[in-house]
Design a protein around this motif. Structure first.
Motif, mmCIF file in Angstrom:
data_model
loop_
_atom_site.group_PDB
_atom_site.id
_atom_site.type_symbol
_atom_site.label_atom_id
_atom_site.label_comp_id
_atom_site.label_asym_id
_atom_site.label_seq_id
_atom_site.Cartn_x
_atom_site.Cartn_y
_atom_site.Cartn_z
ATOM 1 N N LYS A 1 1.825 -1.910 43.048
ATOM 2 C CA LYS A 1 2.027 -0.548 42.547
ATOM 3 C C LYS A 1 1.128 0.370 42.265
ATOM 4 O O LYS A 1 -0.280 0.149 42.150
ATOM 5 C CB LYS A 1 1.857 -1.535 40.674
ATOM 6 N N SER A 2 1.420 1.201 41.238
ATOM 7 C CA SER A 2 1.258 2.691 41.135
ATOM 8 C C SER A 2 -0.063 2.960 40.153
ATOM 9 O O SER A 2 0.380 1.663 39.009
ATOM 10 C CB SER A 2 1.731 3.995 41.825
ATOM 11 N N VAL A 3 -1.327 2.893 39.999
ATOM 12 C CA VAL A 3 -2.040 2.982 38.605
ATOM 13 C C VAL A 3 -1.551 4.718 37.948
ATOM 14 O O VAL A 3 -1.824 5.435 38.577
ATOM 15 C CB VAL A 3 -3.713 3.152 39.001
ATOM 16 N N THR A 4 -0.729 4.158 37.120
ATOM 17 C CA THR A 4 -0.601 5.236 36.069
ATOM 18 C C THR A 4 -0.732 5.283 34.832
ATOM 19 O O THR A 4 -0.807 6.406 34.313
ATOM 20 C CB THR A 4 1.524 4.605 36.473
ATOM 21 N N ARG A 5 -1.535 4.732 33.969
ATOM 22 C CA ARG A 5 -1.783 4.571 32.668
ATOM 23 C C ARG A 5 -3.097 4.231 32.805
ATOM 24 O O ARG A 5 -4.073 3.026 32.624
ATOM 25 C CB ARG A 5 -0.775 3.515 31.895
ATOM 26 N N PRO A 6 -4.443 4.337 33.415
ATOM 27 C CA PRO A 6 -5.745 4.339 33.305
ATOM 28 C C PRO A 6 -6.608 3.767 32.169
ATOM 29 O O PRO A 6 -5.881 5.330 31.337
ATOM 30 C CB PRO A 6 -5.819 4.731 35.204
ATOM 31 N N HIS B 1 -3.321 -0.189 32.026
ATOM 32 C CA HIS B 1 -2.063 -0.966 31.931
ATOM 33 C C HIS B 1 -0.867 -1.329 31.763
ATOM 34 O O HIS B 1 0.135 0.135 32.262
ATOM 35 C CB HIS B 1 -2.514 -0.501 30.464
ATOM 36 N N ARG B 2 -0.530 -2.106 32.160
ATOM 37 C CA ARG B 2 0.482 -2.414 32.655
ATOM 38 C C ARG B 2 1.437 -3.909 31.941
ATOM 39 O O ARG B 2 0.917 -4.101 30.929
ATOM 40 C CB ARG B 2 0.537 -3.119 33.879
ATOM 41 N N ALA B 3 3.086 -3.996 31.884
ATOM 42 C CA ALA B 3 3.485 -4.695 31.483
ATOM 43 C C ALA B 3 2.948 -5.700 30.986
ATOM 44 O O ALA B 3 2.121 -6.443 31.554
ATOM 45 C CB ALA B 3 4.926 -4.614 31.748
#
Length: 2038
Positions: free
Chosen positions: A1279-1284, A1337-1339
């Protein structure tokens, strides 16, 4: 296969009988099998005629070096048969015969190897294996110069040809290299090449260098070809550098010319102490390489010589691969190979004058000894079953194999002996000097079944036994023993790979495997006549004095053994030197060389130790060795000096590293001066000399002593010079490091015949781990400077497993011991050193019993009784008590008593601070019945009865921590039960079945240690210790499963004589005196112990503050580290730190009441080492090892002298790899009665902290963080790192950034500024690192750690509050400057480009100069004046041509002045690779102390919004340089691809064909959004028509760094302000606005402009325009306003370093060849922010490559005058058939005039027009030639060269080739003004043609310098004049002198295509014959071709010159015709007349 020997007869045998004659018979031995003939009675000339056959089976064929031993004996009926004569036949020639019998007339020698007159006649034949064919053996040839590669100018040094050597010669030929071949070369590939210019590629790969002359040199190699030089990397402090670098040279030249060019290799010393000096050089022609197969030399050795020497000598060797590739040539494989045993002489090249002489090593192999037995009894049985051989007692068949420079020679094979006497000389031929540096001595065991086994290998470095130079000496050695090392001596059926590597000498051997007595002599000038010869008696006798031995003794005192793994067997230590002390060897007298076997005891934390109690083991090994103390003492003197220098260097580095405010430079200077003085003092110590009585000195001993003395004296001189001249600390450290390397090299002793001391950890007969200590390190000497560093000193030795590879991180344990080696008479000195020790000697035997299963009775009989009733600990020797008799010099002091092993006294909870008591509750039932208590209701885990749960009491000193609980964390049911049918037959199950009849459950209860009570478990009953088997670990209490038991009996001895060194006690036990036995005696030694009279208690305080740079142990990229500290026999752990790579433990570990034997002074000087191991805690499985450090504590003998020790950084290592640092200190305090130790440190909970006197002084420090954003984040878990978000941690404090919204929209943080206050050390040396954790920060609340990073050097960001305030303003202005353009209003293009005419340009300043383009500026900056025209003369400025990338300029600091790029990693990596790079962090830090309550503004404040910024990047790609070829022809078709984000632009449609140096001239304009797309990638590709394009290389530019830096890297700042032309201002802001921005950025006052006159004030500086543009300066017409020019000059003069206008040279790289440059790209990047409110971009710079103009050159040849007349006609007249040939050089358009036949007077008439089309570049005054390289070329290759017209006069011949007369070459750009008449033509009109520096003329062109002093010639340009006519001289050369060879009347005219169309003209005199019209030439009537005009030929040639001859001939012809007819008809007429016939 079989070997057959027919013994025919013998003659002249000696007679050994006093009465009568001898009775001879022949005894022949081969491969250990013996045959003999019949006895012939009473004869000295016997005849046998018998055939003896050896059946060799179908196994391994015999080797060529095997020998047949023949002995003729005298048969005796009584007594021994005596030897009459003997001889040896080498099998080599027999094998070569391949089945053909060979007749031998063998000369025999007597029993003493003296020659005799006896001979023996034999016939030998060898029959190979059926079906294998004729066996062919490898026949070696001469080393004398056959098939050698010829070097330019190389000559033979042999003085003639070498005679052919017989096949038995043990050297190999030079093969393809070496000496020049004497044979004529039949043809060369170069002869087939064309005579026109051809493109070539020269590839050069530097592989390695060897034996470069000098010591501690820094070699660098330079390769030069035709003025181009390429240089390798500099290698530090080595004489054998490994380069592995490849270079490309691209050349275009006529092949005959290019192949004569020399290729030069120079190896230089790039030393700091002196300028770069040449070590050696080598030069040869390219043609020599091209003539080789594949046009290449691959991995060839070059002999380097000093070119400045009159007689060059060898300076070293260089291994290279060179290939010369032309069109269509395939590139050969040029892989670099590293091999020590290359056949170097087959690959040898040397220059002329270097004398490589034939030489040979004579290696005298006397004998070998102590060889291990290589086979086992099972192998002997297998051999008997197979019918191979007979049983033998000695199970080794040795021979010695010697290898040097790829050649091998071996001795004969001696069968079934472990002490062979070879007495042979081995001869190895080679060319001297050779670069091979190792002589390998390998002892092998011959084996008929399989391959020969390697016994052991010794390596003799040639550099250690010889020295080059004027004071050098040839290789020499011995006679001396070389020791063999390898795998364990114990025979193993299946040995692993590690065993083979050790035996072959590739790895350090773990065991002594024998020794060989050798001597080496070097002979120069001849090759050996035979590879093997027998040694003469005299040589054998001379070597005997080197074999004399003296008695030595090895003493070992043990202190403790700890850090052992959990081992279930008894452990012991063995000390051996050679075979002495090896308890498994029964050929020597035994020694008390082992400690008593004991069980390992848990130390309470992690490891186990051996409980040796108050008395520790003492080992004495008596041995006999050669006295080589004079050699080893010299080694110790040098090694001790090196050790002292190394320690002082570490102290000096620590002092330099420390940045304490109170540290003064003079303190460091004092340390440095003291260091150098100590070095000088140590180097002046006198080296020992050999005692002629005690020592046998060899030639090598004398030479080494001279060399060492010479080098030490030189070292003293250099050290004195360094002490007086050192100013730079780093340079001084480098020089001292070189001194250390020199000392280490001098300490090598090749003749160390005393084996190393081996210390083994054993269990019975199994060897587990070892330590190998060189003998010189423990050698005793009365002079402390000559003694070994470890002699008699306690040292902590690290045990290693023999199975582990070198550098393994695993450790088997440590043992602290004192080793001492010395002569037996000096043994008393060991006791003098250890005065506190008292020996105790015990006779020892073990009583063994077994238990009969089921009977429960102990007995000494039965099947399990595998040992004698009384035996040794291993059960091998039979040692009944009654057989012990007191040895000589000893007596028994007591009776036999039982003494159990001390380890049996230790309880199960010994060493634990927390212990879990457990007991099992058992129940039984009948199948299907009810569970009832078992008869053994309470039991242990084995089922043995145990104490009931409720009766178990808590031991004294312990306290229960909880109540009894069920253990349900195992495979059990809900009530804790586990079920089984029978525990002895099957395991337990958690599910109850009907058939289960037994069950149990485990009860546990934890107890904690409250107070340590001195209490031991009661000893075993009657001293018995029990076990299930004799090989297992014994325990004190009997269990049901125990089947064996034993107890130890001892009896103390004391010496009868006084003194501490009585004779060695050896018990000779007559065990079976009444029985016949081969060995009636059992020899054994007693156990020896030491007791110290001084037992002291110490307290160790281990202060562990923090660690940094630890490796990642988890996949998250972090570790959960804790430290385990081991000291003596105990260990402790620190607390666990979670998820960090830089833990701060701040913890003190207390080791109290540590008992250390010995005086306090000894402990102070030799303290036990503290071992710290750092682990990563894992919830499941074993912890991961991270690193280990060895530290020595500071010892305090009294509390009054106590001063807190300072913290130090200790290196943590994992194997051989550094894995971080540990900040700690250790103090060992003596607990003196009546004195209290210093107060304990304060506690943090239950843990002790680091005390305040030790821990760093802390202060409140603020850390500000600019967390700007993340870049290039890789996916995590697919998965891409989108909300670090990022967590920063330092010193226990943490701060977390805000969560980024979406990296795909904006990878910057909305609130990037963070800060936190933390207590940090004042001293920067102790500054902790900063740790980063990136979480995504993921689901569903998932926040995995996706990347980590560590900033280890946080002190680089330290600033002061005052500087912080200024920096805050700077940061604000700097970052805001990037968005300053947003204030510019859209006013259209601020600087429109104008196109004006020349007149207007001359009148109006600021207008454009149309004669100048950007390329003029570029070439002027490169220094190429021929291409820049009048650019510099008109006053234009240059730009900067950078040698590398812009960010690599040191002043710009990689554009990290505001933002750093911190790599983010992920995962734990591996031992060989670093963790994976997961992305980047853009940010920076500031660290500054907080000054009380004073408020300090934020340093990193005022930054702009972090929203994305749209930018436009203009990429200007100028040209490529030295690109790597991709096509088969050695060229490429490059084009450029530029990509930024998703936008990609390509110049594929405009690729540059067939070039490696393309001129691109492309401008790419790409748009992107920063920081989303920040990496600009520029790739260069090779265009292919059919296949996919190939990537040549690529480079990346970080645009974000350039956009944000305060160095203003967005657009380079020109040196002058132009408003028009190619140099027009290309930035949005004029210089004045940039000046205002820079002033605010750097806090400068101003700028202020003067109102009166043009003057500018900036800060403290005032500028006027006159300062930069003084009067008289030539100014270009396009300059702008004076104010803007002054502002620009002020910008350049200010202190602010701004990026100037530049062209950067970026190196291209390819991912497939990392680190290797693939060429360079000249380019630059302009970066502009874009937006709707911003004005449009200024026009781009016009860099389109110059386009040539199509033109036509018309040449009209009217007449030729004074043409040389070369021929003579039939009339004898001088004449020539003249015509003119003309062409433009570089083209194939050759045109000719018609022929003026029979030019009689030298004047020829033509009136002939020639038309030459050309493409002309006016700016560069060159023409462009485009042509196809070959027929199948798809594209034309472009070439630029001067426009040169060549005209030649020729004489036409009908049958033969035409004759050349003279020539004229005209440069159309510098054309000499023609003469008005032929008489005015002189030689001064012809001058040297200005050739291009990269071009040569055609092979047919002749250019001569005819100008003389004082003569002036006027030159004109045809392209300016357009038309020139007149007379020009043609030149010919006669006897080397030029002269006029004719004059041509020419008309030259150049026209453009348009002009040529308007004024057409035909070729020659063809239509349209106009402009001008050419009439037919008015040639004389004599001008004709005789074949087509025969009448004219007769008229003008024959008749004119020979008419009278013709008339006379006609008259005479008719006259003779009349007379002929008259005479013919007269007889007939007369007869008719007489007879009257009418």
């Amino acid at each position: 296969m079989s070997l057959t020997i027919q013994v025919i007869k013998a003659s002249n045998l000696p007679n050994l009988e006093k009465i009568g004659k001898s009775d001879p018979y022949v005894h022949i031995s081969f491969q250990g099998e013996k045959r003999k003939t019949e006895v012939r009675s009473s004869t000295l000339d016997p005849e046998w005629d018998e055939t003896l056959t050896w059946d060799l089976g179908s196994g391994k064929p015999p080797q060529p070096d095997e020998c047949i031993d023949i002995i003729v004996k005298d048969y005796e009926r009584l007594g021994w048969n005596r030897v009459l004569a003997k001889g040896t036949i080498v099998l080599r020639n027999v094998l070569h015969s391949a089945g053909q019998p060979l007749d031998y007339e063998l000369s025999l020698v007597d029993a003493k190897d003296l020659p005799t007159a006896s001979t023996l006649s034999l016939t030998i034949s060898y029959k190979p294996v059926a079906g294998a064919g004729q066996q062919k053996q490898q026949v070696t040839g001469t080393a004398g110069g056959q098939q050698a590669a010829r070097v330019a100018g190389a000559t033979s040094d042999f003085g003639g040809t070498q005679p052919d050597l017989i096949p038995d010669v043990g050297v190999e030929g030079v093969g393809g290299g070496g000496r020049p071949s004497m044979m004529m070369q039949k043809g060369r590939p170069r002869d087939l090449l064309p005579t026109t210019k051809t493109k070539f590629q020269v590839r050069v790969r530097l592989v390695e260098g060897r034996q470069l002359l000098g010591a501690n040199i820094n070699p660098v190699c330079r390769v030069s070809l035709r003025g181009t030089t390429k240089q390798s990397r500099v290698h530090r402090s080595t004489t054998s550098p490994w380069f592995d670098e490849i270079f490309f040279f691209q050349e275009e030249e006529v092949p005959t010319t290019l192949l004569e060019e020399p290729l030069l290799f120079k190896v230089c010393n790039s030393s700091r102490l002196r300028t770069s000096t040449i070590i050696g050089a080598f030069k040869f022609e390219l043609g020599m390489i091209y003539d080789q197969p594949n046009h290449a030399f691959v991995n060839r050795w070059l002999v380097l010589a000093n070119p400045d020497e009159p007689t060059p000598t060898v300076q070293g060797y260089l291994k290279v691969s060179v290939a010369v590739l032309g069109p269509g040539d395939a590139a050969p494989e040029m892989e670099a190979r590293r091999c020590d045993q290359d056949d170097v002489e087959t690959n040898l090249l040397w220059p002329a004058g270097v004398h490589l002489q034939p030489a040979n090593f004579r290696l005298s192999v006397y004998s070998a000894s102590d060889l291990p037995r290589m086979d086992a009894g099972t192998m002997q049985t297998l051999k008997q079953l197979l019918g191979i051989g007979v049983p033998s007692k000695e199970l080794v068949d040795p021979y010695v194999l010697t290898a040097y420079a790829g050649k091998e020679v071996q001795t004969k094979i001696l069968y079934t002996t472990e002490n062979p006497q070879f007495k042979q000389d081995l001869h190895l031929g080679f060319l001297f000097p050779s670069m091979c540096n190792t002589i390998r001595i390998t002892v092998k065991d011959w084996d008929r079944v399989g391959d020969d086994d390697t016994v052991g290998t010794a390596v003799i470095p040639v550099s250690a036994i010889s020295t080059a130079g004027d004071d050098g000496f040839l290789p020499t050695f011995g006679p001396a023993y070389v020791n063999l090392y390898g795998w364990r001596r114990d025979w193993e059926l299946l040995e692993g790979e590690r065993a083979g590597q050790m035996n072959e000498g590739d790895l350090e051997g773990c065991s002594y495997r024998g020794r060989v007595l050798l001597a080496l002599h070097t002979n120069i000038g001849t090759y050996p006549a035979s590879p093997v010869s027998n040694m003469d008696v005299i040589a054998i006798a001379k070597a005997k004095k080197f074999c004399s031995t003296r008695k030595f003794i090895v003493q070992a005192a043990f202190s403790h053994a700890s850090m052992l793994s959990s081992i279930d067997v008894p452990l012991e230590f063995e000390v051996s030197v050679g075979n002495f002390g090896n308890k498994l060897e029964n050929s020597l007298l035994p020694s008390p060389s082992t400690t008593h076997p004991t069980n390992a005891v848990f130390d309470g934390c992690k490891y186990y130790f051996l409980p040796w109690m108050e008395t520790t083991p003492y080992i004495v090994v008596h041995c006999h060795w050669e006295d080589i103390s004079h050699r080893l003492e010299a080694v110790n003197i040098i090694n001790n000096a090196a050790d002292t220098l190394e320690k002082n260097l570490l102290d000096l580095r620590t002092a330099l590293r420390s940045s304490r405010p109170q540290e003064e430079p003079k303190d460091v200077a004092k340390i440095f001066v003291a260091l150098v003085k100590k070095l000088i003092e140590d180097c002046r110590v006198e080296l020992p000399e050999a005692d002629p009585i005690l020592h046998a000195e060899t030639s090598l001993d004398r030479q080494l002593r001279k060399r060492r003395k010479r080098e030490l004296d030189r070292l003293v001189e250099d050290a004195e010079a360094l002490k007086n001249s050192a100013t730079d600390p780093e340079k001084a450290l480098s020089d001292l490091q070189e001194f250390l390397s020199i000392l280490r090299d001098l300490a090598i002793e090749p003749q160390s015949s005393i084996p190393d001391v081996l210390l083994w950890l054993m269990s019975g007969t199994q060897r587990i781990a070892y330590v190998r200590v060189p003998a010189h390190k423990v050698l005793h000497s009365d002079d402390a400077r000559k003694a070994g560093a470890l002699s008699g000193r306690f040292h902590t030795f690290t045990l290693r497993y023999p199975e582990d590879p070198p550098g393994s991180q695993r450790m088997a344990g440590v043992v602290r011991a004192s080793l001492w080696l010395g002569r037996e008479e000096d043994a008393q000195t060991w006791w003098t050193i250890h005065r506190d020790l008292e020996p105790a000697v015990f006779a020892e035997t073990y009583e063994n019993q077994v238990c009969i299963p089921g009977a429960g009775k102990w007995t000494t009989k039965g099947p399990l009784m595998s040992r004698p009733i009384f035996s040794d600990a291993d059960g091998i020797l039979d040692l009944p008590k009654e057989s012990f008799k007191a040895p000589q010099g000893w007596q028994f002091e007591s009776e036999w008593f039982i003494d159990p092993d001390p380890s049996l006294y230790y309880a199960a909870d010994e060493g634990h601070s927390q212990f879990v008591e457990d007991v099992y509750e058992q129940e039984v039932r009948v199948p299907g019945g009810t569970w009832i208590p078992s008869p053994t209701h309470w039991a242990d885990v084995r089922g043995d009865p145990a104490t009931a749960r409720d009766i178990i009491q808590c031991p004294l000193g312990w306290r229960w921590a909880d109540i009894w609980t069920l253990d349900v964390r195992r495979a059990v049911d809900g009530e804790g039960w586990e079920y089984t049918v029978d525990a002895s037959l099957s395991g337990y199950s958690p599910q109850e079945k009907v058939y289960h009849i037994s069950r149990r459950r485990r009860w546990t209860r934890t107890r904690n240690l409250v107070e340590k009570v001195e209490q031991k478990e009661s000893g075993p009953v009657e001293g018995w210790e029990y076990a299930t088997h004799f090989k297992f670990q014994f325990h004190a209490m009997e269990r049901k499963v125990d089947l064996v038991r034993r107890r130890r009996w001892r009896r103390k001895l004391k010496a009868v004589t006084e003194g501490r060194h009585p004779p060695l006690p050896i018990f000779a036990l007559n065990v079976d005196a009444d029985k016949e036995s081969d060995v009636p005696l059992q020899l054994t030694c007693p156990r020896m112990y030491l007791g110290s009279s001084q037992q002291h208690r110490y307290q160790l305080r281990a202060h562990l503050y923090q660690a940094r740079d630890l490796p990642a142990g988890d996949k998250t990229g972090f570790s959960d580290p804790y430290a385990c500290v081991s000291f003596c026999s105990s260990s402790q752990k620190t607390e666990l730190q979670r998820a960090t790579l830089c833990p701060t433990w701040d913890q003190t570990l207390l080791f109290d009441d540590v008992i250390i034997a010995g005086p306090p002074a000894t402990t102070r000087d030799q303290p036990p080492e503290v071992i710290i191991e750092v682990y990563d805690h894992d919830a499941y499985g074993e912890p991961d090892f991270l690193g280990r450090a060895f530290c020595k504590p500071v010892v305090f003998e009294s509390s009054n002298d106590y001063t807190p020790p300072k913290l130090q950084w200790f290196t943590l290592a994992r194997g051989s790899k550094v894995q971080g640092e540990l900040l700690a200190s250790f103090e060992l305090m003596l607990k003196v009665e009546g004195e209290e130790v210093p107060m304990l440190p304060p506690k943090r909970g239950e843990l002790l902290m680091v005390p305040f006197g030790v821990r760093p002084v802390l202060q409140t420090t603020r850390i500000e963080i600019l967390c700007w954003g993340v870049r290039n984040m890789k996916t995590f878990d697919l998965k891409s790192v989108t909300r670090p978000s990022i967590e920063f941690e330092c010193g226990g404090q943490r701060v977390t950034s805000a969560v980024m919204k979406d990296t795909r929209i904006n990878p910057n943080f909305d609130s990037p500024h963070l800060y936190f206050d933390v207590e940090l050390p004042r001293e920067e040396l102790y500054m902790p690192p900063l740790t980063l954790r990136v979480m995504d920060h993921r689901a569903f609340g998932s926040r995995p750690v996706v990347a980590t990073a560590v900033v280890p050097r946080l002190h680089h960001y330290v600033t002061t509050p005052r500087a912080a305030t200024r920096e805050s303003v700077t940061m604000k202005k700097s970052l805001m400057a990037s968005t300053k353009d947003s204030q510019i209003k859209d006013t259209g293009s601020p600087h429109p480009r104008l196109t004006l005419n020349h007149a207007q340009t001359a009148r109006e300043p600021g207008t454009m100069d149309t004669d100048i383009d950007w390329w003029c500026k570029f070439y002027a900056s490169l220094g190429d004046s021929s291409r820049c025209g009048a650019y510099l003369r008109k006053g234009y400025e240059r730009l900067s041509i950078l040698p590398g990338a812009l960010e690599e300029v040191k002043a710009y600091r990689n554009f990290t002045d505001l933002l750093d790029t911190i790599p983010l990693t992920r995962g734990k990596g591996s031992a060989d690779s670093d963790p994976e790079v997961a992305g980047e962090l853009k940010g920076t830090f500031r660290v500054y102390p907080m000054q009380g309550e004073e408020a300090v503004g934020h340093v990193l404040s005022g930054f702009p919004p972090s929203s994305p910024q749209e930018v436009t990047a203009r990429v200007y790609v100028i040209q490529g340089k030295d690109l790597t070829p991709k096509d088969a022809g050695g060229l490429a078709d490059p084009y450029v691809i530029v990509s930024l984000g998703k936008e990609t632009q390509s110049s594929k449609d405009e690729y540059r064909p067939n070039t490696l140096n393309p001129i691109f001239g492309h401008v790419f304009e790409v748009k992107a959004t920063l920081p989303l797309q920040k990496d600009l990638k520029i790739s260069v590709w090779d265009y292919d028509l059919l296949s996919t394009d190939d990537l040549i290389g690529e480079t990346k530019v970080d645009l974000e760094n350039r956009f944000l830096t305060r160095f203003r890297a967005t657009c380079g700042l020109p040196k002058a302000y132009h408003v028009s032309g190619p140099n027009a201002w290309r930035d949005r802001e004029p210089p004045s606005e940039i000046l205002h921005t820079v002033a605010r950025l750097h806090n400068l006052e101003g700028p202020r402009w003067s109102q009166d006159h043009l003057q500018l004030t900036l800060g403290d500086s005032t500028y006027t325009l006159d300062q930069f543009e003084p009067e008289g300066t030539v100014l270009p017409p396009s300059l702008g306003s004076p104010s803007e020019r002054l502002a620009l000059h002020a910008l350049h003069a200010s202190a602010a370093p701004l990026v100037e206008e530049h062209v950067e040279s970026r190196t291209l790289y390819h991912s497939g060849m990392p680190g290797l440059p693939q060429g360079k790209l000249l380019m630059w990047v302009d970066l502009f922010p874009t937006g709707p409110d911003l004005p449009p971009l200024p026009p781009p710079v016009e860099i389109t490559p110059r386009r040539p103009q199509n033109m036509v050159l018309r040449v009209v040849i009217y007449n030729a005058y004074g043409v040389p007349l070369q021929e003579t006609n039939l009339a004898g007249e001088q004449m020539s058939d003249v015509y003119v040939k003309a062409w433009l050089q570089g083209t194939k358009n050759v045109q000719k005039t018609d022929i003026h036949y029979r030019c009689m007077d030298g004047d020829a008439n033509f009136n002939w027009r020639m038309l030459f089309p050309l493409e002309y570049l006016e700016a560069e005054q060159s023409m462009v030639i485009k042509r196809r390289e070959h027929t199948f070329s798809l594209d034309k290759t472009e070439e630029r060269r001067p426009p040169q017209l060549t005209l030649q006069l020729w004489d036409n011949d009908l049958l033969l080739s035409d004759d050349y007369l003279s020539e004229l070459t005209l440069d159309l750009c510098t054309l000499p003004r023609p003469a008005r008449s032929p008489e005015d033509v002189t030689l001064s009109m012809v001058s040297r043609l200005p050739l291009d520096k990269n071009e040569n003329q055609d092979a047919t062109s002749v250019t001569v310098d005819l100008l003389e002093k004082g003569e002036e010639v006027t030159f004109v340009s045809l392209f300016e004049k357009k038309r020139v006519c007149g007379f020009f001289p043609c030149v010919s050369t006669v006897d080397g002198a030029p002269q006029i060879g004719g004059t041509l009347e020419l008309e030259l005219e150049v026209l453009t295509e348009e002009e040529a169309a308007k004024r057409p003209a035909g070729h020659g005199r063809d239509d349209p014959n106009m402009n001008p019209k050419l009439e037919e030439p008015k040639r004389p009537a004599t001008s004709f071709f005789w074949l087509t005009s025969p009448w004219k030929s007769f008229k003008f040639v024959m008749w004119k010159n020979y008419k009278w001859y013709i008339i006379t001939f006609i008259i005479l012809f008719f006259l003779f015709l009349f007379l002929f007819l008259l005479l013919y008809s007269l007889p007939g007429a007369t007869i008719d007349y007489l007879i009257g016939v009418d």
